[in-house]
Design an enzyme around this catalytic site. Sequence first.
Site, mmCIF file in Angstrom:
data_model
loop_
_atom_site.group_PDB
_atom_site.id
_atom_site.type_symbol
_atom_site.label_atom_id
_atom_site.label_comp_id
_atom_site.label_asym_id
_atom_site.label_seq_id
_atom_site.Cartn_x
_atom_site.Cartn_y
_atom_site.Cartn_z
ATOM 1 N N ASP A 83 67.250 41.833 26.193
ATOM 2 C CA ASP A 83 66.680 42.097 24.879
ATOM 3 C C ASP A 83 65.437 41.258 24.631
ATOM 4 O OD1 ASP A 83 68.334 39.784 24.836
ATOM 5 O OD2 ASP A 83 68.455 39.878 22.655
ATOM 6 N N GLU A 152 70.742 37.986 23.731
ATOM 7 C CA GLU A 152 70.429 36.553 23.781
ATOM 8 C C GLU A 152 69.587 36.116 22.599
ATOM 9 O OE1 GLU A 152 67.959 32.986 24.844
ATOM 10 O OE2 GLU A 152 67.348 35.028 24.308
ATOM 11 N N GLU A 153 68.679 36.980 22.160
ATOM 12 C CA GLU A 153 67.749 36.603 21.103
ATOM 13 C C GLU A 153 68.424 36.425 19.743
ATOM 14 O OE1 GLU A 153 65.022 35.562 21.794
ATOM 15 O OE2 GLU A 153 64.130 36.593 23.501
ATOM 16 N N ASP A 183 69.075 29.628 34.604
ATOM 17 C CA ASP A 183 68.796 30.518 33.489
ATOM 18 C C ASP A 183 67.291 30.666 33.336
ATOM 19 O OD1 ASP A 183 69.126 32.130 31.309
ATOM 20 O OD2 ASP A 183 70.271 30.684 30.134
#
Length: 258
Positions: A83, A152-153, A183
């Site tokens: 995302d 994630e955002e 990551d």
Amino acid sequence: QEMKISWSEKLAKSIAIPTISYSSQNKSLEALSDLHTLLKSEFPTVFNSDYVDVTTVNEHSLLLEVLGSKFQENPYLLLAHLDVVPSGDEDLWDLDPFLGQIVNQSGVDYIYGRGAIDDKHSVVGILQALEQVLQDGGQPLRSFYIGLGHDEEVGGADGAGFIAEELLTRVSDKNQSIDFILDEGMFVMKDVLPGQDDPVIYIGVVEKGYTLVSLEVQGEQHHSSFPPKESTIGILSKAVTNLEKHQHPSKLTEGPEY
């Protein structure tokens, strides 16, 4: 050069799909489905290899288990996310943030758009590297996992959170643990460090922490014809200014933050 362009175009195509996370309750689920389709199309060897087990996690995230050719006690984990954040005021962009093309500016080619460096470059880079190894008839020496979250955002609870549960079950069943995690990290940047003119590759070893502060001011009620000398808005503004003047020091602690 043709290979470089081909790889770049894969990233550009992924950027053209607006997988925007607006909030934890508002995510671009149809676009995420389209991105899954694109990844399977652009990296067919990865998604059809006997050495790769692909699992869709919580409908929109992906977990890939890659089998290595040599036994290692513990696998490692590569992470990226599908995302992106909203584009904001698109009038302030030079071009469409979801243009999905390689553009030339001042004689330099750029892969342009939202997600080019956060974080679809990691998604495409990881999958392309694995595609290349598998296409050449090879097999990674060491087993590892690839986790691609979809939110994630906005915190990652529905993506990384569910991936973590699935991953914990798998490694526990095999009496293993994750050896290390890579990551999304920093970028190659120039003119950021004072006195350093050359491009610098930053390596992120910790994650920046953050805190949320709620400020509230209660004042006396007055008629607008007879206001107080200091309004609640003025008091609150001073508090915000003081926070900026006296920021929390940057430091490494025992946790994953500084």
